[in-house]
Enzyme design. Structure first.
Site, PDB file in Angstrom:
ATOM      1  N   ASP A 111      -2.957  -2.416  -0.850  1.00  0.00           N
ATOM      2  CA  ASP A 111      -2.072  -1.281  -0.632  1.00  0.00           C
ATOM      3  C   ASP A 111      -2.275  -0.768   0.783  1.00  0.00           C
ATOM      4  O   ASP A 111      -3.325  -0.953   1.386  1.00  0.00           O
ATOM      5  CB  ASP A 111      -2.144  -0.216  -1.721  1.00  0.00           C
ATOM      6  N   LEU A 112      -1.224  -0.177   1.307  1.00  0.00           N
ATOM      7  CA  LEU A 112      -1.244   0.289   2.688  1.00  0.00           C
ATOM      8  C   LEU A 112      -1.973   1.618   2.772  1.00  0.00           C
ATOM      9  O   LEU A 112      -1.759   2.499   1.946  1.00  0.00           O
ATOM     10  CB  LEU A 112       0.186   0.425   3.223  1.00  0.00           C
ATOM     11  N   ASP A 164       3.877   1.108  -1.864  1.00  0.00           N
ATOM     12  CA  ASP A 164       3.114   0.383  -0.833  1.00  0.00           C
ATOM     13  C   ASP A 164       2.068  -0.532  -1.454  1.00  0.00           C
ATOM     14  O   ASP A 164       1.069  -0.851  -0.832  1.00  0.00           O
ATOM     15  CB  ASP A 164       2.457   1.378   0.126  1.00  0.00           C
TER      16      ASP A 164
END
Length: 174
Positions: free
Chosen positions: A51-52, A94
Site C-alpha cells: 500500500d502507498l 491505494d
C-alpha cells in the site's frame, strides 16, 4: 463484432479501469486456482501486499487528479517489476496485491528491489511516492484468506517499522 463486444465486457469485469491492473474479483478467483496448483505440484506460491504511504495526504493536499496520477504510475512500475506469470492487482484505494506463482521465498527480495520509491512532478509540485509491503508464502492447506491475512500482518509490521524509523530519524535531526 459480438466476439469483440464479449471480450470488451470480460475486460471490464476483470480489470481496474484506472490502473489497468486486474481487480479484486479476478484476483480472488485466480488466487484459489494458484493455491490448488501449488498444492497439487508442491510449487512455491507467494502473495505480496503493498500500500502507498501517505496516499490520503496526497489526495487531501493536491487533489484526486494527483492521487490518480500516483496510482497509475505505481501500477505501471508494479507491472514492470513482475514477471509475465505474476498477477498484479489493484484491490482498491491505494492497496495492491501481487500473486507470484512458482516464486521461491529467496527471490522475493529481487522482486521488492524493483519497487523503489519515486517522485512524480505535477505542475510545481514534486510528489514523493513510497510503499509499504508484506508477503507470505503458501503453506499446505492455507485458504486464500489465511494467506492474505499473513501477508497483511507482515505489511502492517513493515509499515510500523518504517514509520518508527522515520520518526526516530526526524527526532535525531532536530
Amino acid at each position: 463484432e459480438q466476439r469483440v463486444r464479449a471480450e470488451a465486457l470480460y475486460e471490464l469485469a476483470i480489470l481496474d479501469p484506472l490502473t489497468g491492473l486486474y481487480n479484486r474479483r479476478y484476483s480472488e478467483e485466480h488466487l484459489r486456482t494458484e493455491i490448488a496448483s501449488a498444492e497439487r505440484r508442491d510449487d512455491p506460491l507467494i502473495v505480496l501486499l503493498l500500500d502507498l504511504d501517505n496516499f490520503k495526504d496526497i489526495n487531501d493536499r493536491l487533489g484526486h487528479a494527483a492521487g490518480d496520477l500516483v496510482l497509475k504510475e505505481f501500477a505501471r512500475r508494479l507491472s514492470k517489476a513482475t514477471r509475465g506469470s505474476d498477477i498484479a492487482v489493484r484491490l482498491g484505494g491505494d492497496e495492491f496485491l501481487v500473486i507470484l506463482p512458482d516464486c521461491p521465498p529467496e527471490k522475493i527480495d529481487k522482486v521488492l528491489s524493483r519497487l523503489t520509491d519515486f517522485e512524480i512532478e505535477m505542475g510545481q509540485d514534486r510528489i514523493p511516492v513510497s510503499s509499504s509491503r508484506g508477503w507470505a508464502r503458501y503453506e499446505l492447506a492455507d485458504t486464500a484468506e489465511e494467506l492474505i491475512k499473513r501477508a497483511d500482518e507482515a505489511l502492517y509490521a513493515h509499515k510500523a517499522m518504517r514509520f518508527a524509523h522515520a520518526s526516530l530519524s526526524h527526532k535525531n535531526t532536530q
